[in-house]
Scaffold this active site. Structure first.
Site, mmCIF file in Angstrom:
data_model
loop_
_atom_site.group_PDB
_atom_site.id
_atom_site.type_symbol
_atom_site.label_atom_id
_atom_site.label_comp_id
_atom_site.label_asym_id
_atom_site.label_seq_id
_atom_site.Cartn_x
_atom_site.Cartn_y
_atom_site.Cartn_z
ATOM 1 N N GLU A 71 -39.914 43.588 88.267
ATOM 2 C CA GLU A 71 -38.700 43.692 87.454
ATOM 3 C C GLU A 71 -38.537 42.503 86.502
ATOM 4 O OE1 GLU A 71 -36.080 46.365 87.529
ATOM 5 O OE2 GLU A 71 -36.109 45.251 85.667
ATOM 6 N N GLU A 115 -40.863 26.953 73.194
ATOM 7 C CA GLU A 115 -41.846 26.126 73.899
ATOM 8 C C GLU A 115 -42.522 25.174 72.916
ATOM 9 O OE1 GLU A 115 -42.894 26.803 77.153
ATOM 10 O OE2 GLU A 115 -41.877 28.710 77.488
ATOM 11 N N LYS A 138 -45.795 39.139 82.948
ATOM 12 C CA LYS A 138 -45.975 40.272 82.014
ATOM 13 C C LYS A 138 -47.367 40.279 81.409
ATOM 14 C CE LYS A 138 -43.258 37.548 81.067
ATOM 15 N NZ LYS A 138 -42.144 36.655 80.920
ATOM 16 N N GLY A 153 -36.328 39.713 81.569
ATOM 17 C CA GLY A 153 -35.726 38.796 82.544
ATOM 18 C C GLY A 153 -34.728 39.452 83.470
ATOM 19 N N ILE A 185 -32.358 41.654 82.931
ATOM 20 C CA ILE A 185 -31.911 43.041 82.694
ATOM 21 C C ILE A 185 -32.740 43.972 83.586
ATOM 22 C CG2 ILE A 185 -31.640 44.877 80.984
ATOM 23 C CD1 ILE A 185 -31.705 42.755 78.777
ATOM 24 N N LYS A 201 -44.464 42.990 77.057
ATOM 25 C CA LYS A 201 -43.320 43.693 77.668
ATOM 26 C C LYS A 201 -43.254 45.145 77.173
ATOM 27 C CE LYS A 201 -40.885 39.274 77.929
ATOM 28 N NZ LYS A 201 -40.024 38.353 77.162
HETATM 29 N N1 HSE Z 1 -40.549 33.370 76.271
HETATM 30 C C1 HSE Z 1 -39.779 34.536 76.551
HETATM 31 C C2 HSE Z 1 -38.656 34.681 75.528
HETATM 32 C C3 HSE Z 1 -39.163 34.539 77.920
HETATM 33 O O1 HSE Z 1 -38.499 33.840 74.654
HETATM 34 O O2 HSE Z 1 -37.932 35.647 75.639
HETATM 35 C C4 HSE Z 1 -40.135 34.904 78.977
HETATM 36 O O3 HSE Z 1 -40.702 36.148 78.741
#
Ligand code: HSE
Length: 436
Positions: free
Chosen positions: A129, A190, A105, A134, A136, A205
């Site tokens: 996609e 993370e 993205k 993810g 969806i 996104k």
């Molecule tokens: N790090 C993203 C989230 C997932 O927490 O939704 C990957 O885009």
């Protein structure tokens, strides 16, 4: 017919999921695609780990360019991430005449225009996609399922990490820092969660969805981005008392003056379905003229949910790659020569409503002064809440919900309010979306 051949760049969590789902469901996938899909090469710097995942099913190499140069490879799947080497490899794959599937993205939100132009020139597809929400199938829904509609707005919970943190803050009444540490311990966040908690991932996104919804170029640099790091547990509590939940929303909206593109925490009425999306789940609400409101819900991350989206792209490419390039589904839903140059509005021009929390001296006339400033600028109050001051306490919290107002007007009023001697701490302002 010989299977179509794909090469995978980067076999981490998502790459392993792609490999596993493709093997497990290969028979059904082939019945749908009309032809087998085989990942015959995998490039990863950690060749031993890659080999452990793929066994003898694919050739593992350390150099991604071996895949790009291989004339037998039809599709390059980029799962490296980031704007650096991933960008170079995607551009090289396109120039080499390969179709590309990517979950990246960040790359598309920032460099999408260059990438889609190159793909158009070379007559190849770039499918993405997995880049938004993810598992969806929101790209497919916006680009194809809703193609009859004039899309009016999109509001999405499109970052699972922050939705998990906000859900925990609300459920347990804890502050952001405490929940973030817990989320990291559990593996929901993370080690470096900056992109998630500062709203950048959601803005990537939202930028992609905005381009597809309105037929405008991807313009991440024009997005307004605000994360959840400054949210206090007390604001979540006050919002609850007023019938709202706080969610990090990615919003894009068509207005007569231009397009809104913004990510920030928002109060959402608790009765809306999207307000009840909890934990790491994602949801995207789309308002369109013919169909009305539609809501898409599911897992926005994870190995097999993201693999589901990547493989859907592989199937699309398998079905369409022999079709004349001009007759394929356009990358951004609108024909490349039909893109619009309608501007993305600066945040000061966005019209929305607000939650304000003021720490004020508990004395006569304070409320009148505060509401007087709102009235002077034509800002109408929707609801108010004042915390009862404790025994002997000389201060209290004043919570105000407003009706719609231009953000620039609200900024000016807030500056005047903040200067009142009876306003004792920085005013908290959170935007509010009714999503009606
Ligand atoms: N790090 C993203 C989230 C997932 O927490 O939704 C990957 O885009």
């Amino acid at each position: 017919m010989k299977p179509i051949q794909a090469g995978l760049l980067g076999i981490g969590t998502v790459g392993s999921g792609v490999f596993n789902v493709l093997s497990r469901n290969q028979e059904e996938i082939q019945r749908r695609a009309g032809r087998g899909i085989a990942i015959t090469m995998v490039a990863d710097l950690d060749t031993a780990r890659a080999q452990a995942v793929v066994g003898d099913k694919a050739r593992v190499v350390a150099d991604a360019r071996e895949i790009i140069r291989n004339p037998d490879i039809d599709i390059v799947i980029e799962l490296i991430g980031g704007y650096g080497i991933a960008r170079q490899l995607v551009m090289e794959a396109i120039e080499a005449g390969k179709h590309v599937v990517t979950a990246n993205k960040a790359l598309l939100a920032v460099h999408g225009t260059e990438i889609f132009e190159a793909a158009q020139r070379r007559g190849v597809m770039v499918a993405f996609e997995a880049a938004v929400a993810g598992g969806i199938p929101i790209i497919k829904a916006l680009r194809e399922g809703l193609t009859a509609n004039r899309i009016e707005w999109i509001a999405g919970i499109i970052n699972g990490t922050t939705n998990f943190i906000l859900s925990e803050m609300r459920d347990k009444g804890l502050d952001f820092d405490v929940v973030l540490k817990e989320a990291q311990r559990l593996g929901y966040a993370e080690a470096d969660p900056t992109f998630d908690i500062e709203g950048v991932d959601a803005a990537h996104k939202a930028t992609i969805m905005s381009a597809i919804a309105f037929g405008v170029p991807v313009q991440f640099d024009k997005a307004y981005v605000e994360g959840i790091t400054k949210l206090g547990a007390q604001d979540i509590r006050y919002a609850e008392q007023l019938g709202y939940r706080i969610k990090l929303l990615g919003i894009t909206k068509r207005t007569p003056a231009g397009i809104e593109l913004r990510v920030h925490p928002s109060l959402v009425p608790a009765k809306r379905l999207i307000a009840n999306v909890e934990g790491a789940m994602n949801a995207v609400l789309v308002q369109a003229d013919a169909v009305g409101t539609t809501l898409y819900y599911g897992k926005g991350a994870g190995s097999e949910p993201t693999a589901s989206a990547v493989i859907a792209d592989l199937v699309d490419i398998t079905r369409l790659h022999t079709v004349d390039a001009a007759n394929r589904v356009p990358h951004l839903a609108f024909q490349p020569d039909q893109m619009s140059s309608v501007p993305v509005l600066p945040m000061s021009e966005v019209v929305t409503s607000y939650y304000l929390r003021l720490r004020v001296a508990d004395e006569a006339g304070v409320l009148a002064k505060v509401t007087g400033l709102l009235a002077e600028s034509g800002i109408s109050v929707d609801a108010m809440l004042q915390r009862e001051a404790g025994e002997g306490e000389k201060q209290t919290d004043l919570i105000i919900l407003t009706h719609n107002v231009r953000e620039g007007t609200m900024d000016a009023v807030l500056a005047k309010m903040q200067a009142l001697p009876t306003v004792l701490a920085p005013i908290v302002r959170i935007r509010k979306e009714e999503l009606a």
